[in-house]
Design a protein around this motif. Structure first.
Motif, PDB file in Angstrom:
ATOM      1  N   ALA A   1       5.357   2.915   2.013  1.00 24.09           N
ATOM      2  CA  ALA A   1       5.362   3.720   0.888  1.00 24.09           C
ATOM      3  C   ALA A   1       5.174   5.124   1.107  1.00 24.09           C
ATOM      4  CB  ALA A   1       4.389   3.233  -0.028  1.00 24.09           C
TER       5      ALA A   1
ATOM      6  N   MET B   1      -1.040  -6.592   5.481  1.00 18.44           N
ATOM      7  CA  MET B   1      -1.569  -6.007   4.067  1.00 18.44           C
ATOM      8  C   MET B   1      -1.477  -4.474   4.089  1.00 18.44           C
ATOM      9  SD  MET B   1      -5.174  -5.162   2.325  1.00 18.44           S
ATOM     10  CE  MET B   1      -4.996  -3.722   3.359  1.00 18.44           C
ATOM     11  N   TRP B   2      -1.570  -3.851   5.174  1.00 16.57           N
ATOM     12  CA  TRP B   2      -1.340  -2.340   5.403  1.00 16.57           C
ATOM     13  C   TRP B   2       0.164  -2.009   5.530  1.00 16.57           C
ATOM     14  CZ3 TRP B   2      -4.205   1.478   4.280  1.00 16.57           C
ATOM     15  CH2 TRP B   2      -5.813   1.204   4.342  1.00 16.57           C
TER      16      TRP B   2
ATOM     17  N   PRO C   1       2.995  -2.553   3.914  1.00 11.03           N
ATOM     18  CA  PRO C   1       3.896  -1.883   2.474  1.00 11.03           C
ATOM     19  C   PRO C   1       3.098  -0.691   2.288  1.00 11.03           C
ATOM     20  CG  PRO C   1       2.809  -4.224   2.249  1.00 11.03           C
ATOM     21  CD  PRO C   1       2.538  -3.963   3.636  1.00 11.03           C
ATOM     22  N   TYR C   2       1.806  -0.409   2.266  1.00 14.92           N
ATOM     23  CA  TYR C   2       1.169   0.689   1.845  1.00 14.92           C
ATOM     24  C   TYR C   2       1.871   1.948   2.622  1.00 14.92           C
ATOM     25  CZ  TYR C   2      -1.998   4.647   1.505  1.00 14.92           C
ATOM     26  OH  TYR C   2      -2.440   5.748   1.586  1.00 14.92           O
TER      27      TYR C   2
ATOM     28  N   ARG D   1      -9.265   8.495  -5.001  1.00 13.20           N
ATOM     29  CA  ARG D   1      -9.545   7.167  -5.016  1.00 13.20           C
ATOM     30  C   ARG D   1      -9.913   6.518  -3.586  1.00 13.20           C
ATOM     31  NH1 ARG D   1      -5.678   6.229  -8.767  1.00 13.20           N
ATOM     32  NH2 ARG D   1      -5.089   4.324  -7.574  1.00 13.20           N
ATOM     33  N   LEU D   2      -8.766   7.067  -2.691  1.00  8.45           N
ATOM     34  CA  LEU D   2      -8.684   6.515  -1.302  1.00  8.45           C
ATOM     35  C   LEU D   2     -10.158   6.708  -0.531  1.00  8.45           C
ATOM     36  CD1 LEU D   2      -5.046   6.601  -0.134  1.00  8.45           C
ATOM     37  CD2 LEU D   2      -6.354   4.426  -0.797  1.00  8.45           C
TER      38      LEU D   2
ATOM     39  N   GLU E   1      -7.357  -2.075  -4.350  1.00  3.20           N
ATOM     40  CA  GLU E   1      -7.121  -0.360  -4.403  1.00  3.20           C
ATOM     41  C   GLU E   1      -5.924   0.158  -3.556  1.00  3.20           C
ATOM     42  OE1 GLU E   1      -8.006   1.982  -6.170  1.00  3.20           O
ATOM     43  OE2 GLU E   1     -10.003   2.152  -6.687  1.00  3.20           O
ATOM     44  N   ILE E   2      -5.987  -0.837  -2.510  1.00  6.10           N
ATOM     45  CA  ILE E   2      -4.528  -0.236  -1.593  1.00  6.10           C
ATOM     46  C   ILE E   2      -3.493  -0.654  -2.175  1.00  6.10           C
ATOM     47  CG2 ILE E   2      -3.513  -0.830   0.645  1.00  6.10           C
ATOM     48  CD1 ILE E   2      -5.879   0.968   0.809  1.00  6.10           C
ATOM     49  N   ARG E   3      -3.439  -1.897  -2.652  1.00  3.06           N
ATOM     50  CA  ARG E   3      -2.359  -2.562  -3.298  1.00  3.06           C
ATOM     51  C   ARG E   3      -1.871  -1.423  -4.834  1.00  3.06           C
ATOM     52  NH1 ARG E   3      -1.008  -7.113  -0.838  1.00  3.06           N
ATOM     53  NH2 ARG E   3      -2.709  -8.205  -0.153  1.00  3.06           N
ATOM     54  N   ALA E   4      -2.833  -1.143  -5.523  1.00  3.18           N
ATOM     55  CA  ALA E   4      -2.695  -0.240  -6.671  1.00  3.18           C
ATOM     56  C   ALA E   4      -1.948   1.055  -6.100  1.00  3.18           C
ATOM     57  CB  ALA E   4      -3.983  -0.049  -7.428  1.00  3.18           C
ATOM     58  N   ALA E   5      -2.476   1.512  -5.050  1.00  4.08           N
ATOM     59  CA  ALA E   5      -2.030   2.920  -4.672  1.00  4.08           C
ATOM     60  C   ALA E   5      -0.578   2.981  -3.948  1.00  4.08           C
ATOM     61  CB  ALA E   5      -3.083   3.506  -3.537  1.00  4.08           C
ATOM     62  N   THR E   6      -0.317   1.475  -3.540  1.00  2.36           N
ATOM     63  CA  THR E   6       1.200   1.089  -3.075  1.00  2.36           C
ATOM     64  C   THR E   6       2.125   1.396  -4.233  1.00  2.36           C
ATOM     65  OG1 THR E   6      -0.006  -0.078  -1.019  1.00  2.36           O
ATOM     66  CG2 THR E   6       2.494  -0.280  -1.822  1.00  2.36           C
TER      67      THR E   6
ATOM     68  N   ILE F   1      -4.765   9.961  -6.115  1.00  3.76           N
ATOM     69  CA  ILE F   1      -4.672   8.635  -5.085  1.00  3.76           C
ATOM     70  C   ILE F   1      -5.454   9.028  -4.025  1.00  3.76           C
ATOM     71  CG2 ILE F   1      -3.193   7.399  -3.791  1.00  3.76           C
ATOM     72  CD1 ILE F   1      -0.968   7.667  -5.730  1.00  3.76           C
TER      73      ILE F   1
ATOM     74  N   LEU G   1       7.326   8.460   1.101  1.00  9.65           N
ATOM     75  CA  LEU G   1       7.137   9.443   0.445  1.00  9.65           C
ATOM     76  C   LEU G   1       7.458  10.633   1.266  1.00  9.65           C
ATOM     77  CD1 LEU G   1       5.891  10.920  -2.270  1.00  9.65           C
ATOM     78  CD2 LEU G   1       3.374  10.566  -1.036  1.00  9.65           C
TER      79      LEU G   1
ATOM     80  N   GLN H   1       1.815   2.826  -6.969  1.00  8.77           N
ATOM     81  CA  GLN H   1       1.705   4.280  -7.626  1.00  8.77           C
ATOM     82  C   GLN H   1       2.467   5.061  -6.701  1.00  8.77           C
ATOM     83  OE1 GLN H   1      -2.536   5.089  -8.287  1.00  8.77           O
ATOM     84  NE2 GLN H   1      -1.749   5.680 -10.273  1.00  8.77           N
ATOM     85  N   ILE H   2       2.497   5.005  -5.385  1.00  9.66           N
ATOM     86  CA  ILE H   2       3.207   5.867  -4.478  1.00  9.66           C
ATOM     87  C   ILE H   2       4.565   5.456  -4.606  1.00  9.66           C
ATOM     88  CG2 ILE H   2       3.611   6.319  -1.706  1.00  9.66           C
ATOM     89  CD1 ILE H   2       0.447   5.928  -1.684  1.00  9.66           C
TER      90      ILE H   2
ATOM     91  N   TRP I   1     -12.121  -7.083   4.398  1.00  5.72           N
ATOM     92  CA  TRP I   1     -11.942  -5.924   5.345  1.00  5.72           C
ATOM     93  C   TRP I   1     -12.650  -4.662   5.018  1.00  5.72           C
ATOM     94  CZ3 TRP I   1      -9.460  -1.414   5.048  1.00  5.72           C
ATOM     95  CH2 TRP I   1      -8.633  -1.075   3.755  1.00  5.72           C
TER      96      TRP I   1
END
Lengths: 223, 223
Positions: free
Chosen positions: A28, A21-22, A24-25, A59-60, B45-50, A56, A32, B52-53, A3
């Motif tokens: 989070a 996939m989105w 849980p992100y 990186r995004l 990257e999205i999973r890693a950011a999740t 973060i 926050l 960390q957040i 994607w």
């Protein structure tokens, strides 16, 4: 990685997987935001968190969409309003995670407004109430096959809307020419807190397609 | 560490310093929200950011206010609406960072709505427009010494509001008994995009104090 999918050949299963996939992100980041208005940790912790969040973000931002999410998804037959600040699965500000049409064509959504949506102490901000009512009234006209931009929105506040678990219901009241009237309300633990009426205008591209008896892609835009 | 300050003996300088500490943190989370709807980095990257957040959230939650920010600040003579989702210095959802009264008593605010406030492609969500207008109309009645809860809010959408730099202006139109009518509009690069009228109701505690000719603490609640 698979994607972001090109907007024009997305398939339902792939879209569903991407949304999964989105989720849980986004949750989070939503947590926050909530923690931001509720934390009582000390100043050093806040400064440390600031630095980490900035990292973060950097990186995004290494790879970004060429345009906004709404503009990027526009060519798709099936709209994915994932950036929408009321319902978007990629927008952490959105408190409405699910909006459904019941068999009679009414729209309803159960949701939670926590501390980050507070206006007067203990109550949901009146403007957040209007934001969510505008969104759900828009679902009502869309589900009724009369999608549109809001022309006029009137909110009558009956009582304060307490923070916590809430429900919005909406339905089409009547239609005339290019206009569709939708109504709706917010329900809290003590009954209806706010009532809304919205006038929605059929956009020209929908009118043109209707006149030509062509199918309207994305007519039910909020599925 | 010197904060959170007890609400009752906060001093202006200490409040200003506290706000100054929050500003960069809140901006970082606001940037994160924007990056959430604009990033095109890959799934790993999205999973890693999740992860960390989630860790940052857990640390922020180690110590939390006993109540919402609005409830916690309530006893203060000077309100600090820091959790407010339209203007709060601790609320990353808030796009209005400054609201000012000009010498004639009108209220104005210049602000930026980025990709996270998008409704229709390229345009600010109509509900976000109503949220911000409700807030600024509330400033107008507050600045005029007639603070209140919104009773009715009507928004007329004249044209789409493009994402980007915008201005809201508001003023008191008239008053009668416990009611105050405020008007306002959003101005974009192509002129007025939406107009608002709100009826605000003086809360009982303000009426009681006015009747007793007592000073009303926090009357200018949005300074």
């Amino acid at each position: 990685m698979t994607w972001p999918f090109p907007a024009d050949d997305s398939e339902d299963a792939a879209i569903a997987r991407e949304a999964q996939m989105w989720a849980p992100y986004t949750q989070a980041v939503r947590d926050l935001i909530d923690a931001s208005v509720r934390t009582a940790v000390d100043e050093d912790e806040i400064r440390a968190a600031t630095t980490q969040i900035e990292e973060i973000v950097a990186r995004l931002r290494k790879e970004q969409l060429p345009d906004t999410l709404g503009m990027s998804n526009r060519p798709a037959g099936k709209r994915r309003p994932w950036g929408n600040p009321a319902i978007g699965v990629r927008n952490p500000m959105a408190p409405l995670l699910e909006v459904r049409a019941d068999p009679s064509g009414r729209i309803e959504s159960d949701f939670h407004c926590g501390a980050a949506y507070e206006g007067p102490p203990g109550l949901v901000h009146g403007g957040v109430v209007s934001l969510l009512l505008d969104q759900v009234l828009g679902h009502a006209v869309g589900a009724g096959g009369r999608p549109g931009m809001t022309g006029t929105l009137t909110i009558v506040y009956r009582q304060g809307t307490p923070l916590g678990d809430l429900r919005i219901e909406a339905w089409i009241d009547r239609e005339e020419g290019v206009k569709t009237w939708a109504k709706g309300h917010v329900i809290g633990p003590n009954g209806v807190t706010a009532e809304a009426e919205g006038v929605f205008i059929l956009p020209r591209w929908v009118r043109d397609k209707m006149a030509a008896a062509e199918p309207v892609p994305g007519l039910r835009i909020f599925e």
